[in-house]
Design a protein around this motif. Structure first.
Motif, PDB file in Angstrom:
ATOM      1  N   ASP A  10      20.670 -70.750 -12.050  1.00 48.03           N
ATOM      2  CA  ASP A  10      21.401 -69.514 -11.854  1.00 48.03           C
ATOM      3  C   ASP A  10      20.734 -68.614 -10.808  1.00 48.03           C
ATOM      4  N   THR A  37      18.785 -63.216 -10.797  1.00 49.11           N
ATOM      5  CA  THR A  37      19.769 -64.178 -11.288  1.00 49.11           C
ATOM      6  C   THR A  37      21.164 -63.606 -11.003  1.00 49.11           C
ATOM      7  N   ASN A  38      22.173 -64.469 -10.976  1.00 48.63           N
ATOM      8  CA  ASN A  38      23.526 -63.997 -10.690  1.00 48.63           C
ATOM      9  C   ASN A  38      24.058 -63.124 -11.818  1.00 48.63           C
ATOM     10  N   GLU A  39      23.621 -63.418 -13.039  1.00 49.40           N
ATOM     11  CA  GLU A  39      24.056 -62.620 -14.182  1.00 49.40           C
ATOM     12  C   GLU A  39      22.833 -62.013 -14.851  1.00 49.40           C
ATOM     13  N   LYS A  40      23.088 -61.049 -15.734  1.00 49.90           N
ATOM     14  CA  LYS A  40      21.971 -60.261 -16.267  1.00 49.90           C
ATOM     15  C   LYS A  40      21.003 -61.092 -17.111  1.00 49.90           C
ATOM     16  N   THR A  54      24.164 -59.251 -21.854  1.00 49.22           N
ATOM     17  CA  THR A  54      23.031 -60.046 -21.378  1.00 49.22           C
ATOM     18  C   THR A  54      23.414 -61.520 -21.459  1.00 49.22           C
ATOM     19  N   ILE A  55      23.572 -62.149 -20.314  1.00 48.03           N
ATOM     20  CA  ILE A  55      23.977 -63.561 -20.281  1.00 48.03           C
ATOM     21  C   ILE A  55      22.767 -64.468 -20.509  1.00 48.03           C
ATOM     22  N   MET A  90      19.129 -56.530 -11.733  1.00 48.99           N
ATOM     23  CA  MET A  90      20.026 -57.140 -12.733  1.00 48.99           C
ATOM     24  C   MET A  90      19.223 -57.705 -13.883  1.00 48.99           C
ATOM     25  N   ARG A 261      26.239 -55.190  -7.043  1.00 50.34           N
ATOM     26  CA  ARG A 261      25.983 -56.201  -8.074  1.00 50.34           C
ATOM     27  C   ARG A 261      24.959 -55.669  -9.080  1.00 50.34           C
TER      28      ARG A 261
END
Ligand code: SF4
Length: 266
Positions: A10, A37-40, A54-55, A90, A261
């Motif tokens: 990720d 990372t692309n997500e949290k 939170t992914i 992020m 983002r």
């Protein structure tokens, strides 16, 4: 696939540096996202988080971006005008195991003071405090007066108790030569505990207490200026800044997409 491998997959670094963003606490703040990372990726899943769920819940430190990549990006923004270089983004920045090395590199390249925004969750770790101690400003989060509310508001995935975290901030305070600020997010769930949270702040002797309420889009309603003003009275005797009173500078981010983002509303 293990969670570790998933995280590496990720980590698709488009840019580590973002902003500058207009910060009510730090002026023109040039951000460094050492996790990227692309997500949290976080050790908390706060109910008010502006970055969504939170992914990647994570309690262990690891390296996400290399010091070489960071060095290239820092060199490319050498001439930028900003007030602080701020480790945030992020993710929870203390999850990056190369945070200390990154702070030291940043100071050797840019003529800016370094701030770190942390949720305090890993401060019971000696290596984390050692890294944080290299910053000029550490802004540590405390949103609760006790373990029960801590779990309700912050949804931690760490093993440390609320008291262990408070103890570690106290320990850090005693040896940190820079500026220590406590950031406290007030919402309906904790607004009746302002006195207890002010007592905690008095014990920790921060240089500043930052009273916040979620003004950017999130599932939790912010408190009103009047409610924050009532809370502020409980902090008499401490240096306090409040999100409703502070001003924000005008800034133009280097890369709007990468900035939005990490900061959905400037
Ligand atoms: S610590 Fe920060 S990034 Fe993590 S869930 Fe809470 S508000 Fe979001």
């Amino acid at each position: 696939m293990s969670p570790g491998k998933g995280l590496i997959a990720d980590t698709e670094v488009k840019s580590i540096i973002y902003g500058p963003v207009p910060s009510w606490r730090l002026g023109r703040s040039l951000g460094v996202d050492l996790v990227s990372t692309n997500e949290k990726t976080c050790s908390f899943d706060c109910i008010y988080c502006q970055l969504g769920k939170t992914i990647h819940p994570l309690a262990k430190r690891r390296q996400f971006v290399t010091i070489d990549n960071l060095s290239q990006e820092l060199t490319s923004v050498k001439n930028i005008v900003a007030d602080y270089l701020t480790f945030s983004g992020m993710a929870e920045p203390t999850l990056a195991s190369n945070l200390g090395e990154a702070i030291s590199l940043a100071k050797s390249i840019l003529p800016l003071p370094v701030a770190v925004l942390t949720n305090s969750s890993l401060m019971p770790r000696e290596d984390v405090c050692h890294d944080l101690a290299q910053a000029d400003v550490v802004i540590a989060k405390i949103d609760a007066p006790n373990d029960q509310l801590f779990r309700k508001i912050n949804n931690p995935v760490i093993d440390y108790s609320f008291d262990q975290i408070l103890g570690s901030i106290d320990h850090f305070r005693k040896r940190f030569r820079g500026k220590l600020a406590l950031q406290m997010m007030f919402i309906a769930a904790n607004k009746d505990y302002a006195r207890q949270m002010a007592d905690i702040a008095r014990q920790l002797l921060p240089d500043e207490v930052q009273l916040n309420t979620p003004l950017r889009p999130c599932p939790i309603k912010p408190l009103t200026p009047d409610e924050i003003a009532i809370i502020e009275k409980e902090f008499a005797g401490l240096k306090v800044v409040s999100v409703y009173q502070a001003s924000k500078p005008e800034v133009v981010p280097l890369n709007l997409e990468e900035t939005l983002r990490r900061r959905p509303k400037l």
